[in-house]
Motif scaffolding. Structure first.
Motif, PDB file in Angstrom:
ATOM      1  N   LEU A  25       0.824  -1.207   0.000  1.00 48.24           N
ATOM      2  CA  LEU A  25       0.000   0.000   0.000  1.00 48.24           C
ATOM      3  C   LEU A  25       0.860   1.260   0.000  1.00 48.24           C
ATOM      4  O   LEU A  25       0.547   2.242  -0.683  1.00 48.24           O
ATOM      5  CB  LEU A  25      -0.947  -0.004   1.196  1.00 48.24           C
ATOM      6  N   ARG A  26       1.962   1.234   0.753  1.00 50.75           N
ATOM      7  CA  ARG A  26       2.859   2.392   0.792  1.00 50.75           C
ATOM      8  C   ARG A  26       3.523   2.599  -0.580  1.00 50.75           C
ATOM      9  O   ARG A  26       3.675   3.741  -1.039  1.00 50.75           O
ATOM     10  CB  ARG A  26       3.927   2.205   1.871  1.00 50.75           C
ATOM     11  N   THR A  27       3.908   1.500  -1.200  1.00 53.21           N
ATOM     12  CA  THR A  27       4.544   1.584  -2.520  1.00 53.21           C
ATOM     13  C   THR A  27       3.575   2.156  -3.553  1.00 53.21           C
ATOM     14  O   THR A  27       3.928   3.039  -4.343  1.00 53.21           O
ATOM     15  CB  THR A  27       5.021   0.190  -2.974  1.00 53.21           C
ATOM     16  N   VAL A  28       2.347   1.643  -3.551  1.00 52.13           N
ATOM     17  CA  VAL A  28       1.333   2.107  -4.497  1.00 52.13           C
ATOM     18  C   VAL A  28       0.972   3.563  -4.213  1.00 52.13           C
ATOM     19  O   VAL A  28       0.797   4.361  -5.142  1.00 52.13           O
ATOM     20  CB  VAL A  28       0.085   1.202  -4.431  1.00 52.13           C
ATOM     21  N   ALA A  29       0.874   3.926  -2.925  1.00 56.96           N
ATOM     22  CA  ALA A  29       0.572   5.317  -2.552  1.00 56.96           C
ATOM     23  C   ALA A  29       1.649   6.260  -3.067  1.00 56.96           C
ATOM     24  O   ALA A  29       1.376   7.413  -3.414  1.00 56.96           O
ATOM     25  CB  ALA A  29       0.447   5.438  -1.034  1.00 56.96           C
ATOM     26  N   GLY A  30       2.871   5.749  -3.163  1.00 58.98           N
ATOM     27  CA  GLY A  30       3.978   6.568  -3.645  1.00 58.98           C
ATOM     28  C   GLY A  30       4.112   6.587  -5.158  1.00 58.98           C
ATOM     29  O   GLY A  30       5.079   7.145  -5.690  1.00 58.98           O
ATOM     30  N   GLY A  31       3.152   5.964  -5.844  1.00 58.33           N
ATOM     31  CA  GLY A  31       3.164   5.974  -7.294  1.00 58.33           C
ATOM     32  C   GLY A  31       3.781   4.747  -7.935  1.00 58.33           C
ATOM     33  O   GLY A  31       3.857   4.642  -9.162  1.00 58.33           O
ATOM     34  N   GLY A  32       4.224   3.801  -7.092  1.00 58.28           N
ATOM     35  CA  GLY A  32       4.833   2.594  -7.628  1.00 58.28           C
ATOM     36  C   GLY A  32       3.826   1.479  -7.846  1.00 58.28           C
ATOM     37  O   GLY A  32       2.616   1.662  -7.681  1.00 58.28           O
ATOM     38  N   GLN A  33       4.344   0.308  -8.226  1.00 62.32           N
ATOM     39  CA  GLN A  33       3.511  -0.874  -8.423  1.00 62.32           C
ATOM     40  C   GLN A  33       4.012  -2.002  -7.529  1.00 62.32           C
ATOM     41  O   GLN A  33       5.203  -2.070  -7.202  1.00 62.32           O
ATOM     42  CB  GLN A  33       3.542  -1.327  -9.885  1.00 62.32           C
ATOM     43  N   TRP A  34       3.083  -2.879  -7.162  1.00 65.71           N
ATOM     44  CA  TRP A  34       3.437  -4.046  -6.361  1.00 65.71           C
ATOM     45  C   TRP A  34       2.859  -5.275  -7.079  1.00 65.71           C
ATOM     46  O   TRP A  34       1.807  -5.788  -6.748  1.00 65.71           O
ATOM     47  CB  TRP A  34       2.862  -3.936  -4.952  1.00 65.71           C
ATOM     48  N   LEU A  35       3.570  -5.690  -8.108  1.00 66.19           N
ATOM     49  CA  LEU A  35       3.158  -6.845  -8.889  1.00 66.19           C
ATOM     50  C   LEU A  35       4.277  -7.875  -8.789  1.00 66.19           C
ATOM     51  O   LEU A  35       5.296  -7.752  -9.476  1.00 66.19           O
ATOM     52  CB  LEU A  35       2.921  -6.459 -10.353  1.00 66.19           C
ATOM     53  N   PRO A  36       4.121  -8.855  -7.881  1.00 67.57           N
ATOM     54  CA  PRO A  36       5.192  -9.835  -7.655  1.00 67.57           C
ATOM     55  C   PRO A  36       5.734 -10.399  -8.961  1.00 67.57           C
ATOM     56  O   PRO A  36       4.998 -10.998  -9.746  1.00 67.57           O
ATOM     57  CB  PRO A  36       4.492 -10.910  -6.819  1.00 67.57           C
ATOM     58  N   ARG A  37       7.028 -10.177  -9.198  1.00 66.23           N
ATOM     59  CA  ARG A  37       7.634 -10.532 -10.483  1.00 66.23           C
ATOM     60  C   ARG A  37       7.463 -12.004 -10.827  1.00 66.23           C
ATOM     61  O   ARG A  37       7.119 -12.359 -11.951  1.00 66.23           O
ATOM     62  CB  ARG A  37       9.117 -10.167 -10.446  1.00 66.23           C
ATOM     63  N   GLN A  38       7.707 -12.882  -9.852  1.00 67.23           N
ATOM     64  CA  GLN A  38       7.621 -14.316 -10.121  1.00 67.23           C
ATOM     65  C   GLN A  38       6.191 -14.734 -10.441  1.00 67.23           C
ATOM     66  O   GLN A  38       5.953 -15.557 -11.320  1.00 67.23           O
ATOM     67  CB  GLN A  38       8.151 -15.113  -8.926  1.00 67.23           C
ATOM     68  N   LEU A  39       5.234 -14.159  -9.722  1.00 65.28           N
ATOM     69  CA  LEU A  39       3.821 -14.478  -9.939  1.00 65.28           C
ATOM     70  C   LEU A  39       3.402 -14.095 -11.357  1.00 65.28           C
ATOM     71  O   LEU A  39       2.773 -14.890 -12.066  1.00 65.28           O
ATOM     72  CB  LEU A  39       2.955 -13.730  -8.918  1.00 65.28           C
ATOM     73  N   VAL A  40       3.761 -12.896 -11.781  1.00 68.66           N
ATOM     74  CA  VAL A  40       3.376 -12.411 -13.113  1.00 68.66           C
ATOM     75  C   VAL A  40       4.111 -13.175 -14.200  1.00 68.66           C
ATOM     76  O   VAL A  40       3.511 -13.607 -15.193  1.00 68.66           O
ATOM     77  CB  VAL A  40       3.648 -10.895 -13.234  1.00 68.66           C
ATOM     78  N   ALA A  41       5.432 -13.369 -14.026  1.00 68.96           N
ATOM     79  CA  ALA A  41       6.228 -14.064 -15.040  1.00 68.96           C
ATOM     80  C   ALA A  41       5.754 -15.500 -15.226  1.00 68.96           C
ATOM     81  O   ALA A  41       5.651 -15.996 -16.351  1.00 68.96           O
ATOM     82  CB  ALA A  41       7.703 -14.044 -14.652  1.00 68.96           C
ATOM     83  N   SER A  42       5.427 -16.174 -14.125  1.00 63.79           N
ATOM     84  CA  SER A  42       4.964 -17.557 -14.204  1.00 63.79           C
ATOM     85  C   SER A  42       3.619 -17.634 -14.915  1.00 63.79           C
ATOM     86  O   SER A  42       3.388 -18.522 -15.740  1.00 63.79           O
ATOM     87  CB  SER A  42       4.853 -18.159 -12.801  1.00 63.79           C
ATOM     88  N   ALA A  43       2.731 -16.706 -14.595  1.00 63.17           N
ATOM     89  CA  ALA A  43       1.402 -16.691 -15.224  1.00 63.17           C
ATOM     90  C   ALA A  43       1.517 -16.476 -16.720  1.00 63.17           C
ATOM     91  O   ALA A  43       0.873 -17.173 -17.517  1.00 63.17           O
ATOM     92  CB  ALA A  43       0.537 -15.605 -14.595  1.00 63.17           C
ATOM     93  N   ILE A  44       2.345 -15.521 -17.135  1.00 67.20           N
ATOM     94  CA  ILE A  44       2.508 -15.238 -18.563  1.00 67.20           C
ATOM     95  C   ILE A  44       3.177 -16.408 -19.266  1.00 67.20           C
ATOM     96  O   ILE A  44       2.773 -16.814 -20.364  1.00 67.20           O
ATOM     97  CB  ILE A  44       3.326 -13.947 -18.760  1.00 67.20           C
ATOM     98  N   GLY A  45       4.188 -16.995 -18.626  1.00 66.90           N
ATOM     99  CA  GLY A  45       4.886 -18.123 -19.225  1.00 66.90           C
ATOM    100  C   GLY A  45       3.990 -19.318 -19.442  1.00 66.90           C
ATOM    101  O   GLY A  45       3.994 -19.929 -20.520  1.00 66.90           O
ATOM    102  N   ARG A  46       3.205 -19.658 -18.421  1.00 69.63           N
ATOM    103  CA  ARG A  46       2.297 -20.800 -18.560  1.00 69.63           C
ATOM    104  C   ARG A  46       1.217 -20.528 -19.593  1.00 69.63           C
ATOM    105  O   ARG A  46       0.829 -21.411 -20.358  1.00 69.63           O
ATOM    106  CB  ARG A  46       1.672 -21.138 -17.206  1.00 69.63           C
ATOM    107  N   SER A  47       0.733 -19.291 -19.639  1.00 62.50           N
ATOM    108  CA  SER A  47      -0.300 -18.939 -20.610  1.00 62.50           C
ATOM    109  C   SER A  47       0.222 -19.072 -22.036  1.00 62.50           C
ATOM    110  O   SER A  47      -0.462 -19.611 -22.909  1.00 62.50           O
ATOM    111  CB  SER A  47      -0.782 -17.506 -20.365  1.00 62.50           C
ATOM    112  N   ARG A  48       1.427 -18.612 -22.273  1.00 65.57           N
ATOM    113  CA  ARG A  48       2.013 -18.707 -23.613  1.00 65.57           C
ATOM    114  C   ARG A  48       2.253 -20.165 -23.998  1.00 65.57           C
ATOM    115  O   ARG A  48       2.068 -20.549 -25.156  1.00 65.57           O
ATOM    116  CB  ARG A  48       3.313 -17.917 -23.663  1.00 65.57           C
ATOM    117  N   ALA A  49       2.691 -20.968 -23.018  1.00 64.41           N
ATOM    118  CA  ALA A  49       2.926 -22.387 -23.294  1.00 64.41           C
ATOM    119  C   ALA A  49       1.625 -23.079 -23.667  1.00 64.41           C
ATOM    120  O   ALA A  49       1.582 -23.911 -24.578  1.00 64.41           O
ATOM    121  CB  ALA A  49       3.554 -23.051 -22.066  1.00 64.41           C
TER     122      ALA A  49
END
Length: 215
Positions: free
Chosen positions: A115-139
């Motif tokens: 929440l603090r990161t997002v409040a500061g204008g950043g993003q909190w998208l766990p890299r491994q979670l997103v990368a794994s989802a995209i990788g499996r979807s493409r496969a």
């Protein structure tokens, strides 16, 4: 101070988040909701900086709520909260512009940090979670449609080959030389992992009759 609307249909979770943030001087909850319709109304009324939204909620789920916020043009950053999240949901969340994703089994300090990161204008998208989802979807896409790797012209050659056309017939129909047909066939065999034209024809026959044509 960052203003939040918190939306979760589990009152225990909702109460826990309120307790977690009640003494935080930077993060202030202005409203809560336990269903999608109420959540949308509260977000519209309060226009918070952040909407912390459970992915699974009655009426309007978290991803649909994200889409509605975007449609309304509200400058509200959305953080999705979930016990479990599918690859498709992760991809939809990222595509929809979610600012954060937090799993409920993570430490409470993780939520505050997000929440603090997002409040500061950043993003909190766990890299491994997103990368794994995209990788499996493409496969899965590649497995579902082995023809996606073909160019448009290679697909045309494949289609004619599967129709029983000879190399000479293919050349005549596509107005190309026999040598060019052979070059395309070599590429097609390589991309599809096929040894000969019969194997390619069988792959087409086993597919959905009308596999997606390459772009």
């Amino acid at each position: 101070m960052t203003r939040l609307v918190v939306c979760d249909d589990h009152h225990l979770i909702l109460g826990g988040i309120q307790m977690l943030l009640e003494n935080d001087s930077d993060l202030h909850i202005v409203a809560t909701a336990s269903d999608g319709e109420t959540a949308l109304r509260r977000i519209g009324e309060h226009q918070p900086d952040i909407a912390l939204v459970d992915v699974r909620m009655p009426d309007i789920d978290g991803l649909a709520l994200l889409a509605r916020i975007n449609q309304n043009g509200w400058p509200v950053r959305v953080v999705l909260l979930s016990a479990t999240i599918t690859d498709a949901q992760v991809i939809e969340a990222v595509a929809g512009g979610a600012a954060g994703i937090v799993l409920k089994d993570m430490a409470s300090t993780t939520l505050v940090e997000c929440l603090r990161t997002v409040a500061g204008g950043g993003q909190w998208l766990p890299r491994q979670l997103v990368a794994s989802a995209i990788g499996r979807s493409r496969a899965e896409e590649r497995e579902a449609s082995p023809f996606e790797s073909l160019t448009r012209r290679e697909w045309e050659v494949t289609r004619l080959l599967a129709d029983g056309k000879s190399n000479r017939d293919i050349a005549a129909e596509l107005a190309i030389t026999l040598g060019t047909v052979k070059i395309h066939l070599h590429s097609i065999y390589s991309k599809l992992g096929a040894d000969n034209r019969t194997a390619v024809a069988l792959m087409v026959a086993r597919s959905m009759r009308s596999p997606s044509r390459p772009a």
